[in-house]
Design a protein around this motif. Structure first.
Motif, PDB file in Angstrom:
ATOM      1  N   ASP A 132       0.875  -1.180   0.000  1.00 10.50           N
ATOM      2  CA  ASP A 132       0.000   0.000   0.000  1.00 10.50           C
ATOM      3  C   ASP A 132       0.908   1.225   0.000  1.00 10.50           C
ATOM      4  O   ASP A 132       1.480   1.585   1.029  1.00 10.50           O
ATOM      5  CB  ASP A 132      -0.894  -0.003   1.245  1.00 10.50           C
ATOM      6  CG  ASP A 132      -1.832   1.202   1.281  1.00 10.50           C
ATOM      7  OD1 ASP A 132      -1.730   2.059   0.385  1.00 10.50           O
ATOM      8  OD2 ASP A 132      -2.649   1.283   2.221  1.00 10.50           O
ATOM      9  N   TYR A 133       1.068   1.858  -1.170  1.00 15.25           N
ATOM     10  CA  TYR A 133       2.037   2.942  -1.304  1.00 15.25           C
ATOM     11  C   TYR A 133       1.560   4.258  -0.709  1.00 15.25           C
ATOM     12  O   TYR A 133       2.277   5.260  -0.771  1.00 15.25           O
ATOM     13  CB  TYR A 133       2.408   3.114  -2.781  1.00 15.25           C
ATOM     14  CG  TYR A 133       3.265   1.980  -3.291  1.00 15.25           C
ATOM     15  CD1 TYR A 133       4.618   1.914  -2.979  1.00 15.25           C
ATOM     16  CD2 TYR A 133       2.714   0.962  -4.049  1.00 15.25           C
ATOM     17  CE1 TYR A 133       5.406   0.871  -3.428  1.00 15.25           C
ATOM     18  CE2 TYR A 133       3.493  -0.092  -4.506  1.00 15.25           C
ATOM     19  CZ  TYR A 133       4.843  -0.125  -4.188  1.00 15.25           C
ATOM     20  OH  TYR A 133       5.617  -1.174  -4.631  1.00 15.25           O
ATOM     21  N   THR A 134       0.363   4.265  -0.130  1.00 18.79           N
ATOM     22  CA  THR A 134      -0.069   5.476   0.575  1.00 18.79           C
ATOM     23  C   THR A 134       0.584   5.557   1.959  1.00 18.79           C
ATOM     24  O   THR A 134       0.536   6.603   2.603  1.00 18.79           O
ATOM     25  CB  THR A 134      -1.599   5.504   0.745  1.00 18.79           C
ATOM     26  OG1 THR A 134      -2.006   4.396   1.567  1.00 18.79           O
ATOM     27  CG2 THR A 134      -2.283   5.408  -0.603  1.00 18.79           C
ATOM     28  N   LEU A 135       1.180   4.459   2.406  1.00 23.45           N
ATOM     29  CA  LEU A 135       1.867   4.423   3.696  1.00 23.45           C
ATOM     30  C   LEU A 135       3.361   4.620   3.479  1.00 23.45           C
ATOM     31  O   LEU A 135       3.947   4.063   2.553  1.00 23.45           O
ATOM     32  CB  LEU A 135       1.608   3.094   4.415  1.00 23.45           C
ATOM     33  CG  LEU A 135       0.136   2.752   4.669  1.00 23.45           C
ATOM     34  CD1 LEU A 135       0.017   1.383   5.320  1.00 23.45           C
ATOM     35  CD2 LEU A 135      -0.501   3.815   5.556  1.00 23.45           C
ATOM     36  N   SER A 168       8.006  -1.323   5.318  1.00 22.25           N
ATOM     37  CA  SER A 168       7.990  -2.619   5.993  1.00 22.25           C
ATOM     38  C   SER A 168       6.650  -2.923   6.666  1.00 22.25           C
ATOM     39  O   SER A 168       6.455  -4.022   7.183  1.00 22.25           O
ATOM     40  CB  SER A 168       9.105  -2.688   7.053  1.00 22.25           C
ATOM     41  OG  SER A 168       8.877  -1.757   8.083  1.00 22.25           O
ATOM     42  N   THR A 169       5.721  -1.962   6.651  1.00 22.56           N
ATOM     43  CA  THR A 169       4.415  -2.197   7.284  1.00 22.56           C
ATOM     44  C   THR A 169       3.241  -1.828   6.377  1.00 22.56           C
ATOM     45  O   THR A 169       2.094  -1.885   6.807  1.00 22.56           O
ATOM     46  CB  THR A 169       4.289  -1.386   8.586  1.00 22.56           C
ATOM     47  OG1 THR A 169       4.482   0.009   8.297  1.00 22.56           O
ATOM     48  CG2 THR A 169       5.310  -1.834   9.612  1.00 22.56           C
ATOM     49  N   ARG A 170       3.513  -1.470   5.120  1.00 27.70           N
ATOM     50  CA  ARG A 170       2.416  -1.017   4.254  1.00 27.70           C
ATOM     51  C   ARG A 170       1.732  -2.199   3.565  1.00 27.70           C
ATOM     52  O   ARG A 170       1.869  -2.414   2.365  1.00 27.70           O
ATOM     53  CB  ARG A 170       2.927   0.003   3.231  1.00 27.70           C
ATOM     54  CG  ARG A 170       4.049  -0.474   2.326  1.00 27.70           C
ATOM     55  CD  ARG A 170       4.553   0.688   1.476  1.00 27.70           C
ATOM     56  NE  ARG A 170       5.615   0.297   0.571  1.00 27.70           N
ATOM     57  CZ  ARG A 170       6.454   1.169   0.026  1.00 27.70           C
ATOM     58  NH1 ARG A 170       6.349   2.455   0.295  1.00 27.70           N
ATOM     59  NH2 ARG A 170       7.384   0.763  -0.798  1.00 27.70           N
ATOM     60  N   ASN A 171       0.978  -2.926   4.335  1.00 25.62           N
ATOM     61  CA  ASN A 171       0.292  -4.105   3.829  1.00 25.62           C
ATOM     62  C   ASN A 171      -1.203  -3.839   3.710  1.00 25.62           C
ATOM     63  O   ASN A 171      -1.887  -3.598   4.709  1.00 25.62           O
ATOM     64  CB  ASN A 171       0.540  -5.304   4.753  1.00 25.62           C
ATOM     65  CG  ASN A 171      -0.062  -6.582   4.218  1.00 25.62           C
ATOM     66  OD1 ASN A 171      -0.514  -6.640   3.081  1.00 25.62           O
ATOM     67  ND2 ASN A 171      -0.067  -7.610   5.040  1.00 25.62           N
ATOM     68  N   ILE A 172      -1.728  -3.891   2.502  1.00 29.81           N
ATOM     69  CA  ILE A 172      -3.159  -3.676   2.274  1.00 29.81           C
ATOM     70  C   ILE A 172      -3.991  -4.673   3.057  1.00 29.81           C
ATOM     71  O   ILE A 172      -5.083  -4.359   3.544  1.00 29.81           O
ATOM     72  CB  ILE A 172      -3.471  -3.769   0.765  1.00 29.81           C
ATOM     73  CG1 ILE A 172      -2.910  -2.544   0.035  1.00 29.81           C
ATOM     74  CG2 ILE A 172      -4.969  -3.884   0.508  1.00 29.81           C
ATOM     75  CD1 ILE A 172      -3.081  -2.591  -1.466  1.00 29.81           C
ATOM     76  N   HIS A 173      -3.475  -5.907   3.216  1.00 24.98           N
ATOM     77  CA  HIS A 173      -4.241  -6.966   3.870  1.00 24.98           C
ATOM     78  C   HIS A 173      -4.234  -6.866   5.404  1.00 24.98           C
ATOM     79  O   HIS A 173      -4.906  -7.655   6.071  1.00 24.98           O
ATOM     80  CB  HIS A 173      -3.705  -8.333   3.457  1.00 24.98           C
ATOM     81  CG  HIS A 173      -3.809  -8.607   1.986  1.00 24.98           C
ATOM     82  ND1 HIS A 173      -4.964  -8.378   1.273  1.00 24.98           N
ATOM     83  CD2 HIS A 173      -2.899  -9.076   1.095  1.00 24.98           C
ATOM     84  CE1 HIS A 173      -4.763  -8.704   0.004  1.00 24.98           C
ATOM     85  NE2 HIS A 173      -3.532  -9.126  -0.132  1.00 24.98           N
TER      86      HIS A 173
END
Length: 213
Positions: free
Chosen positions: A119-122, A126-131
């Motif tokens: 999730d590139y909005t984050l 290392s924590t930008r996981n959509i799920h």
């Protein structure tokens, strides 16, 4: 008893002992071979993270029987536990699949479950996981093998290590084609936005000109 008789008697005794020893060693060898064959024939369940096919942005959890016989009553436990998720989400699918033991997993059979998508909005990569699943997880797999033998293995997994892996991509591969399409779409979107701004500027100029006439 003559010296010859003594030597002959001792030789016979040693021969008998040697024969017994040879038979015992042969029996031990057969038992060991049988045990080794049975151990090699046991199922072997593994868990790992891997990049999804045709993607370097999506990580899947792969649970697989790498052994040569079926694994039965396969229980998969996650630490930390899988959170509750909306119906049809990645977390929901994982819970649906692993909340109860799986009756049997055949040799070579594997289950792939989506775990990570960027999730590139984050800002923190290392924590930008959509799920919304954890970066690191311990997976414990317990199952029954041949003759009901109870087996268990634990796997410490880290999705971020998989995402750091470099992956060469050919321009004519499926992933290369998708990237080309994505870049073209982004370029077209930018050009469309610029065109819309130019049209709006022309309209503004036209309205201003009419208002001053």
């Amino acid at each position: 008893m003559t010296a010859f008789e003594i030597v002959n008697s001792v030789g016979s005794s040693l021969g008998a002992v040697a024969a017994v020893g040879t038979a015992a060693f042969a029996g031990w060898g057969i038992h060991r071979t049988s045990s080794d064959s049975r151990e090699k024939a046991q199922p072997f369940m593994t868990a790992e993270f891997a990049l999804a096919e045709n993607s370097d942005e999506t990580v899947q959890l792969i649970v697989k029987n790498s052994g040569s016989t079926p694994a039965r009553n396969v229980a998969v436990i996650f630490d930390p536990p899988i959170p509750s998720g909306d119906p049809d989400s990645a977390a929901w699918r994982l819970r649906e699949r692993y909340d109860s033991p799986i009756s049997v997993i055949a040799p070579g059979q594997n289950f792939a479950s989506n775990w990570w998508m960027n999730d590139y909005t984050l800002k923190n990569p290392s924590t930008r996981n959509i799920h919304e699943l954890p970066n690191e997880v311990n997976v414990t797999i317990s199952y029954s093998g041949i003759d009901g033998t109870q087996l268990s293995d634990e796997f410490a997994l880290n999705a971020w290590l998989i995402l750091l892996e470099g992956q060469p991509v050919s321009s004519d591969s499926a992933l290369g084609n998708l990237r080309t399409i994505a870049k073209a779409s982004q370029k077209n979107a930018a050009e469309t936005a610029n065109l819309a701004e130019s049209v709006e500027a022309l309209r503004f100029d036209e309205r201003y000109r009419r208002s001053t006439d």
